[in-house]
Write an enzyme that holds these catalytic residues in place. Structure first.
Site, PDB file in Angstrom:
ATOM      1  N   GLU A  51     -13.498  -8.275  -8.555  1.00 23.30           N
ATOM      2  CA  GLU A  51     -14.706  -9.101  -8.469  1.00 23.30           C
ATOM      3  C   GLU A  51     -15.866  -8.359  -7.823  1.00 23.30           C
ATOM      4  O   GLU A  51     -17.026  -8.619  -8.137  1.00 23.30           O
ATOM      5  CB  GLU A  51     -14.426 -10.395  -7.709  1.00 23.30           C
ATOM      6  CG  GLU A  51     -13.579 -11.397  -8.487  1.00 23.30           C
ATOM      7  CD  GLU A  51     -12.083 -11.162  -8.304  1.00 23.30           C
ATOM      8  OE1 GLU A  51     -11.696 -10.164  -7.655  1.00 23.30           O
ATOM      9  OE2 GLU A  51     -11.292 -11.987  -8.823  1.00 23.30           O
ATOM     10  N   PHE A 113      -3.982 -24.214  -1.913  1.00 25.98           N
ATOM     11  CA  PHE A 113      -3.761 -22.889  -2.469  1.00 25.98           C
ATOM     12  C   PHE A 113      -5.092 -22.309  -2.987  1.00 25.98           C
ATOM     13  O   PHE A 113      -5.813 -22.972  -3.722  1.00 25.98           O
ATOM     14  CB  PHE A 113      -2.736 -22.941  -3.603  1.00 25.98           C
ATOM     15  CG  PHE A 113      -2.510 -21.600  -4.247  1.00 25.98           C
ATOM     16  CD1 PHE A 113      -1.973 -20.545  -3.520  1.00 25.98           C
ATOM     17  CD2 PHE A 113      -2.868 -21.381  -5.569  1.00 25.98           C
ATOM     18  CE1 PHE A 113      -1.792 -19.291  -4.096  1.00 25.98           C
ATOM     19  CE2 PHE A 113      -2.678 -20.135  -6.159  1.00 25.98           C
ATOM     20  CZ  PHE A 113      -2.137 -19.094  -5.419  1.00 25.98           C
ATOM     21  N   GLN A 114      -5.389 -21.103  -2.577  1.00 25.88           N
ATOM     22  CA  GLN A 114      -6.618 -20.397  -2.955  1.00 25.88           C
ATOM     23  C   GLN A 114      -7.883 -21.161  -2.594  1.00 25.88           C
ATOM     24  O   GLN A 114      -8.879 -21.122  -3.306  1.00 25.88           O
ATOM     25  CB  GLN A 114      -6.596 -20.034  -4.448  1.00 25.88           C
ATOM     26  CG  GLN A 114      -5.479 -19.043  -4.751  1.00 25.88           C
ATOM     27  CD  GLN A 114      -5.640 -18.339  -6.065  1.00 25.88           C
ATOM     28  OE1 GLN A 114      -6.115 -18.916  -7.037  1.00 25.88           O
ATOM     29  NE2 GLN A 114      -5.217 -17.085  -6.108  1.00 25.88           N
ATOM     30  N   LYS A 163     -12.884 -27.785  -9.233  1.00 26.81           N
ATOM     31  CA  LYS A 163     -12.170 -27.793 -10.509  1.00 26.81           C
ATOM     32  C   LYS A 163     -12.256 -29.155 -11.194  1.00 26.81           C
ATOM     33  O   LYS A 163     -12.431 -29.241 -12.415  1.00 26.81           O
ATOM     34  CB  LYS A 163     -10.705 -27.413 -10.284  1.00 26.81           C
ATOM     35  CG  LYS A 163      -9.949 -27.222 -11.588  1.00 26.81           C
ATOM     36  CD  LYS A 163      -8.576 -26.616 -11.374  1.00 26.81           C
ATOM     37  CE  LYS A 163      -7.910 -26.346 -12.724  1.00 26.81           C
ATOM     38  NZ  LYS A 163      -6.594 -25.715 -12.572  1.00 26.81           N
ATOM     39  N   MET A 478     -21.540  11.917   4.728  1.00 26.62           N
ATOM     40  CA  MET A 478     -22.604  11.480   5.621  1.00 26.62           C
ATOM     41  C   MET A 478     -22.067  11.239   7.028  1.00 26.62           C
ATOM     42  O   MET A 478     -22.713  11.583   8.019  1.00 26.62           O
ATOM     43  CB  MET A 478     -23.271  10.215   5.072  1.00 26.62           C
ATOM     44  CG  MET A 478     -24.461   9.760   5.879  1.00 26.62           C
ATOM     45  SD  MET A 478     -25.733  11.041   6.012  1.00 26.62           S
ATOM     46  CE  MET A 478     -26.837  10.562   4.702  1.00 26.62           C
TER      47      MET A 478
HETATM   48  C1  LIG Z   1     -18.162  -0.123   2.427  1.00 25.55           C
HETATM   49  C2  LIG Z   1     -18.620   0.914   3.394  1.00 25.55           C
HETATM   50  N1  LIG Z   1     -17.760   1.427   4.291  1.00 25.55           N
HETATM   51  C3  LIG Z   1     -18.180   2.391   5.154  1.00 25.55           C
HETATM   52  C4  LIG Z   1     -19.463   2.845   5.118  1.00 25.55           C
HETATM   53  C5  LIG Z   1     -19.922   3.932   6.097  1.00 25.55           C
HETATM   54  N2  LIG Z   1     -20.284   5.155   5.361  1.00 25.55           N
HETATM   55  C6  LIG Z   1     -21.559   5.445   5.062  1.00 25.55           C
HETATM   56  S1  LIG Z   1     -21.717   6.850   4.170  1.00 25.55           S
HETATM   57  C7  LIG Z   1     -20.048   7.094   4.196  1.00 25.55           C
HETATM   58  C8  LIG Z   1     -19.435   8.302   3.529  1.00 25.55           C
HETATM   59  C9  LIG Z   1     -19.553   8.254   2.074  1.00 25.55           C
HETATM   60  O1  LIG Z   1     -18.751   9.297   1.571  1.00 25.55           O
HETATM   61  P1  LIG Z   1     -18.899   9.804   0.094  1.00 25.55           P
HETATM   62  O2  LIG Z   1     -18.856   8.669  -0.865  1.00 25.55           O
HETATM   63  O3  LIG Z   1     -17.909  10.889  -0.148  1.00 25.55           O
HETATM   64  O4  LIG Z   1     -20.383  10.367   0.045  1.00 25.55           O
HETATM   65  P2  LIG Z   1     -21.038  11.652   0.746  1.00 25.55           P
HETATM   66  O5  LIG Z   1     -21.692  11.202   2.001  1.00 25.55           O
HETATM   67  O6  LIG Z   1     -19.926  12.631   0.996  1.00 25.55           O
HETATM   68  O7  LIG Z   1     -22.031  12.137  -0.244  1.00 25.55           O
HETATM   69  C10 LIG Z   1     -19.400   6.080   4.905  1.00 25.55           C
HETATM   70  C11 LIG Z   1     -17.955   6.013   5.142  1.00 25.55           C
HETATM   71  C12 LIG Z   1     -20.335   2.262   4.167  1.00 25.55           C
HETATM   72  N3  LIG Z   1     -21.626   2.611   4.075  1.00 25.55           N
HETATM   73  N4  LIG Z   1     -19.883   1.326   3.303  1.00 25.55           N
END
Ligand SMILES: Cc1ncc(C[n+]2csc(CCOP(=O)(O)OP(=O)(O)O)c2C)c(N)n1
Lengths: 579, 163
Positions: A51, A113-114, A163, A478
């Protein structure tokens, strides 16, 4: 008296009447009655694999087309899986309607449920939401939901339908009018505010047009260009506004904010007037708020009155649709300029200095490995300007914003406000469904990709040939960058070990896509061209890139924009600049 | 910080109160007191909210409330141009028999409050008055020992005649 039908039929008929042509979703018990009429409907339903994918696809569709995106899910876990994309759409003011099934009204409150109170859960992350327990209320709820999602400052609206309301018989009647006594239309700016804004513009010798995503939402890029050219001021486009103004235009000085260009960040800091258009002084743009643009007066044009003065005092608030605002500002500014027009030459001399001395650039890795910025730059160069790009969240997102030249609105889709990893692939799917004749590239990180890549199966099966450029740095780049800079290179839990696990090319293959890999700079162009040549299937290119590349410039979180760094421990040489 | 009284007219629909309180919690605004009730129009309810914020934040509270689709109107009611009333029920201990009872009764007389239940050990008192008067009454009753207190939020209405 309208035609007799079930509530479920009336739901689908209502969606048709609301102009829905496609929706993304997954069926389940509570929503199942609605899936029966979907079988006969002219609305295309795309069966996703999660979803969350349905929600981001609806967002991608909406951002690419300007129409309201629709997703649909069952009660409980189906509905809670939509929470992230709903919050995401709401944060970025994307028009989106989520339809969810709910347990029968007699069971609500019994921990059936759900059962999940999705209306309660989404109250703080929607523009508005509904719980419908009677079939007669379905058409009105749907009509209102689409109206609310699309009008004013767009946003996410959820309609939760019990529902039994779907099963009940009812006489279908589509509401002739929408009566929402508490929902005000703020689209017409007050004439006095336009005059005041024009007067300020005519006095400013260091103006900047601070352009936000609202300009794209309002389809106001033409008016923006006319206004910018009339005023002759530097233009900065935020992460949500990339493409609202052509990057190649002489007046464009880049993106402001944490990873903005020195010219964009510094011109805001030194401005005497911010002409703020559909932007919201987000902390990622302002840095430490108390030190943001200290010498600037502020014109703040926004359709949401609550944005005025929320973060930064507005000297001249202009509440209204930003397209109408700019259309009315044009003659008003012309009239002011006829009396006297400020000379912006000294200002431009400064701005030009920052722009030419500190262009956004990158170092090529000395070990001969592939530079992620180079990959993204080449992708932008090889693709035509109509190409739609989506991005995940992280370094690759910032590079995609920095190193691709966006020339048109709705060609850059990303999760700006919520920063949702996993956005890129499903959003690209939605964008491609909305714009089937346009090439859609998802620029994704290996971390983000592993959150929602299963929608590539949906793409493969439903003939939605998107392309994915996977910027594989084997890490949560990042976060790793922050660890490099602020946590003494202690890389706690950011290594994904994803060079070959998973093998992304094989994974793509297994999902019915074409998987390609590129590891050397000399192969970049031909790999991109090979991916471009495939138009009947989704393609994933696994670009194995240098893992220590960093995003520059950078304003560290919570610090002042004046402390922008252009590389590690390297601030611009302000002394040699005329300030 | 100053307490402001907001009179919020809302559509009389399920969930409206939840929307308003959800907004306050999400935006970090502090509700001091809140009361909800019907109005002369059965489709409209009135929520009276006392909120403790500064000038600029007050404007934000109003603007954010105004964005709620079910909120029809918001009026700030300054004490100087509105009727503001609060209701309390308070149970006070009567520890020293008749002498205490006398003293309590004289306090009640001064405030125009009245007793709704009287036992050998306690008096239950009802009072309807301006918030400041309620506060004064409570502080005068405190020395006797307040056993139980229940207090409505402020209900308010703008004056017809404002000078
Ligand atoms: C759902 C979610 N979980 C955690 C984060 C924190 N976060 C921000 S950037 C990042 C790393 C992203 O890694 P990647 O997709 O490999 O991209 P890169 O920075 O290496 O280009 C994380 C964990 C987030 N923004 N969203």
């Amino acid at each position: 008296m309208g035609e007799e039908m079930t509530g479920a039929q009336s739901l689908i008929r209502s969606l048709e009447n609301a102009g829905v042509d496609v929706m993304f979703g997954i069926p389940g018990g509570a929503i199942l009655p609605a899936y029966d009429p979907i079988y006969d409907s002219k609305i295309r339903h795309i069966l996703v694999r999660h979803e969350q994918g349905a929600g981001h696809a609806a967002t991608g569709y909406a951002q690419a087309t300007g129409r309201v995106g629709t997703c649909i899910a069952t009660s409980g876990p189906g509905a809670t899986n939509l929470v992230t994309p709903i919050a995401d759409a709401q944060m970025d003011s994307v028009p989106m309607v989520a339809i969810t099934g709910q347990v029968p009204s007699s069971a609500i409150g019994t921990d059936a449920f759900q059962e999940a109170d999705i209306r309660g859960i989404t109250m703080p992350i929607t523009k508005h939401n509904y719980l419908v327990t009677r079939a007669v209320d379905i058409p009105r709820a749907i009509a209102e939901a689409y109206h609310i999602a699309a009008s004013g400052r767009p946003g996410a609206v959820l309609v939760d339908v019990a529902k039994d309301a779907l099963q009940e018989k009812v006489n279908y009647e589509w509401p002739k009018n929408i009566d929402l006594p508490g929902y005000r239309d703020h689209s017409q700016p007050v004439p006095q505010s336009i005059r005041d804004a024009a007067a300020l513009i005519a006095q400013s010798v260091r103006p900047v047009l601070y352009v936000g995503g609202g300009v794209i939402k309002a389809n106001a890029h033409k008016e923006l260009r006319a206004l910018a050219e009339l005023v002759g001021a530097p233009v900065v486009t935020t992460l949500m506004a990339r493409g609202a103004f052509p990057d190649s235009h002489q007046l464009h000085v880049g993106m402001p904010g944490m990873h903005g260009s020195v010219a964009a960040v510094t011109s805001l800091q030194k401005a005497d007037l911010l002409i703020t258009l559909g932007a919201r002084f987000d902390d990622r743009v302002t840095g430490k708020l108390s030190t943001f643009a200290p010498g600037a007066k502020v014109i703040h044009a926004d359709i949401d009155p609550a944005e005025i003065g929320k973060n930064r005092h507005a000297d001249v608030p202009v509440i209204g649709d930003v397209r109408l605002t700019m259309a009315q500002l044009l003659p008003a500014v012309k009239a002011e300029f006829a009396k006297s027009q400020p000379d912006l030459t000294p200002w431009w001399k400064q701005v030009e200095g920052w722009r030419t001395t500190y262009p956004v650039g990158y170092d090529v890795p000395s070990d001969g490995s592939l530079s992620p910025q180079y990959v993204i730059e080449r992708l932008g160069k090889i693709s035509d300007p109509d190409t739609i790009y989506t991005a995940g969240v992280g370094q690759h997102q910032m590079w995609a914003s920095q190193f691709i030249s966006y020339e048109k609105p709705r060609t850059w889709l990303n999760s700006g406000g919520l920063g949702t990893m996993g956005y890129a692939v499903p959003a690209a799917m939605g964008a491609k469904v909305g714009a089937p004749d346009t090439t859609v590239w998802a620029i994704d990180g290996d971390g983000c990709f592993q959150m929602t890549n299963q929608e590539l199966v949906t793409c493969a099966i439903n003939n939605i040939p998107i392309k994915v450029a996977l910027i594989n740095n084997e890490s949560l780049g990042m976060v790793r960058q922050w660890q490099t800079l602020f946590y003494n290179q202690r890389y706690s839990n950011t290594d994904l070990h994803s060079k070959r696990v998973p093998d992304f090319a094989k994974l793509a293959d297994a999902m019915g896509c074409i998987g390609l890999r590129c590891e050397r700079p000399e192969d970049v162009d031909k790999t991109i061209e090979a991916a471009m040549a495939i138009t009947d299937q989704p393609v994933v290119v696994d670009f194995n890139v240098f893992r220590d590349a960093m995003v520059w410039p950078m304003v560290a979180a919570g610090t002042s924009n004046d402390d922008i760094m252009i590389a590690r421990e390297l601030a611009p040489d302000w002394d040699s600049q005329e300030l | 910080m100053k307490t402001h009284t907001l009179s919020v007219l809302v559509e009389n629909q399920a969930g409206v109160l939840a929307r308003v309180s959800s907004l306050f919690s999400r935006r970090g605004y502090n509700i001091e007191a809140l009361s909800v009730g019907p109005t002369q129009n059965s489709e409209i309810s009135r929520i009276t909210i006392s909120v403790n914020v500064e000038g600029h934040a007050l404007d934000q509270v109003i603007q954010q409330l105004d964005k709620l689709v079910n909120v029809i109107d918001i009026i700030e009611l300054p004490a100087s141009t509105s009727h503001q009333v609060e209701l309390i029920l308070v149970r006070v201990a009567v520890a020293n028999g008749a002498s205490d009872q006398k003293k309590i009764e004289s306090v009640l007389e001064k405030h125009g409050a009245h007793v709704v239940e009287s036992t050998a050990t306690s008096l239950t008192i009802q009072q309807t008055a301006k918030p400041a008067e309620i506060e004064a009454l409570i502080s005068e009753l405190t020395p006797f020992g307040i056993m139980e207190l229940t207090q409505s939020g402020v209900v308010a209405m703008g004056r017809t005649i404002t000078s």
